[in-house]
Design a protein around this motif. Structure first.
Motif, short mmCIF file in Angstrom:
data_model
loop_
_atom_site.label_atom_id
_atom_site.label_comp_id
_atom_site.label_asym_id
_atom_site.label_seq_id
_atom_site.Cartn_x
_atom_site.Cartn_y
_atom_site.Cartn_z
N LEU A 6 0.82 -1.22 0.00
CA LEU A 6 0.00 0.00 0.00
C LEU A 6 0.85 1.26 0.00
O LEU A 6 0.59 2.17 -0.80
CB LEU A 6 -0.98 -0.02 1.17
N ALA A 10 0.97 4.07 -2.98
CA ALA A 10 0.82 5.50 -2.68
C ALA A 10 1.96 6.29 -3.30
O ALA A 10 1.73 7.35 -3.91
CB ALA A 10 0.76 5.71 -1.17
N ILE A 47 -8.80 4.00 -1.40
CA ILE A 47 -8.36 3.43 -0.13
C ILE A 47 -9.47 3.57 0.91
O ILE A 47 -9.79 2.64 1.64
CB ILE A 47 -7.08 4.12 0.40
N VAL A 51 -10.52 -0.12 1.45
CA VAL A 51 -9.67 -0.67 2.52
C VAL A 51 -10.26 -0.28 3.86
O VAL A 51 -10.81 -1.12 4.56
CB VAL A 51 -8.20 -0.21 2.37
N TYR A 55 -7.51 4.42 7.15
CA TYR A 55 -6.38 4.39 6.22
C TYR A 55 -6.47 5.55 5.23
O TYR A 55 -5.48 6.20 4.94
CB TYR A 55 -6.34 3.07 5.45
N TYR A 59 -3.63 8.34 5.07
CA TYR A 59 -2.91 8.53 3.82
C TYR A 59 -3.21 9.90 3.22
O TYR A 59 -2.34 10.53 2.63
CB TYR A 59 -3.25 7.41 2.82
N GLN A 161 -6.79 -4.67 -6.47
CA GLN A 161 -5.59 -4.67 -5.62
C GLN A 161 -5.91 -4.21 -4.20
O GLN A 161 -5.41 -4.78 -3.23
CB GLN A 161 -4.51 -3.76 -6.22
N LEU A 162 -6.74 -3.19 -4.08
CA LEU A 162 -7.09 -2.70 -2.76
C LEU A 162 -7.95 -3.69 -1.99
O LEU A 162 -7.84 -3.79 -0.76
CB LEU A 162 -7.76 -1.34 -2.86
N ILE A 165 -5.60 -6.13 -0.50
CA ILE A 165 -4.95 -5.54 0.67
C ILE A 165 -5.90 -5.55 1.86
O ILE A 165 -5.51 -5.87 2.99
CB ILE A 165 -4.44 -4.11 0.35
N GLU A 166 -7.16 -5.23 1.61
CA GLU A 166 -8.15 -5.21 2.69
C GLU A 166 -8.34 -6.61 3.27
O GLU A 166 -8.43 -6.78 4.48
CB GLU A 166 -9.49 -4.65 2.14
N GLU A 169 -5.35 -7.33 5.44
CA GLU A 169 -5.41 -6.59 6.70
C GLU A 169 -6.45 -7.20 7.64
O GLU A 169 -6.23 -7.24 8.85
CB GLU A 169 -5.76 -5.12 6.43
#
Length: 172
Positions: A6, A10, A47, A51, A55, A59, A161-162, A165-166, A169
């Motif tokens: 992540l 960014a 995000i 996510v 976050y 960010y 992709q996010l 990531i979520e 997490e």
């Protein structure tokens, strides 16, 4: 390694805005119209939506501060606006379905709000004297077009992709 993905994304979006402007052909269209790629803002919104709200706000704050330091002469404009837009987007998305089309539409609204806010601040402190109708025709519409094209090509892969990531997490 997955924890660094992540921040890597960014950084990639942060750098991609200036690279896009530098690599854009300097033709007739570029001479008359001003556009601002807002890929970083769109990334922060994604995000926030896909996510987590915290976050997105963190960010938004960090990347907004970095954006102010690197690209602008006035500190705090983007830091405040990125964070506030991430917060507002999280609240608005509670009223709508978490659908890609809705996220893209709200991202375009957020780009418009950011452009209007930055224009207002610049007008207030005397950094610009561009009339509102000229801002709308020569700055806002080209900016919306460039960012809509970005969303057309990159929104689905970015969402996927996010979401990965979520899930990562959430599993930790």
């Amino acid at each position: 390694m997955k924890k660094l993905f992540l921040p890597f994304l960014a950084t990639l979006f942060f750098v991609s805005e200036s690279l896009f402007v530098d690599l854009w052909p300097k033709n007739e269209w570029y001479q008359h119209y001003l556009f601002a790629p807002r890929f970083l803002l769109i990334f922060i919104i994604f995000i926030t939506v896909y996510v987590a709200q915290t976050y997105g706000m963190v960010y938004g704050f960090i990347l907004g501060m970095l954006y102010d330091v690197v690209y602008t002469e006035i500190l705090g404009v983007y830091m405040f606006s990125f964070t506030l837009i991430a917060y507002m987007m999280a609240k608005v998305m509670k009223m709508f379905h978490n659908h890609l089309f809705v996220t893209c539409f709200l991202s375009m609204i957020a780009v418009s709000v950011l452009e209007g806010y930055v224009y207002g601040i610049q007008l207030l402190i005397g950094k610009t004297d561009m009339p509102l109708n000229q801002f709308y025709s020569y700055r806002l519409l080209p900016t919306l077009l460039v960012n809509a094209l970005f969303l057309l090509f990159f929104s689905y892969p970015l969402k996927q992709q996010l979401l990965k990531i979520e899930r990562y997490e959430r599993e930790e």
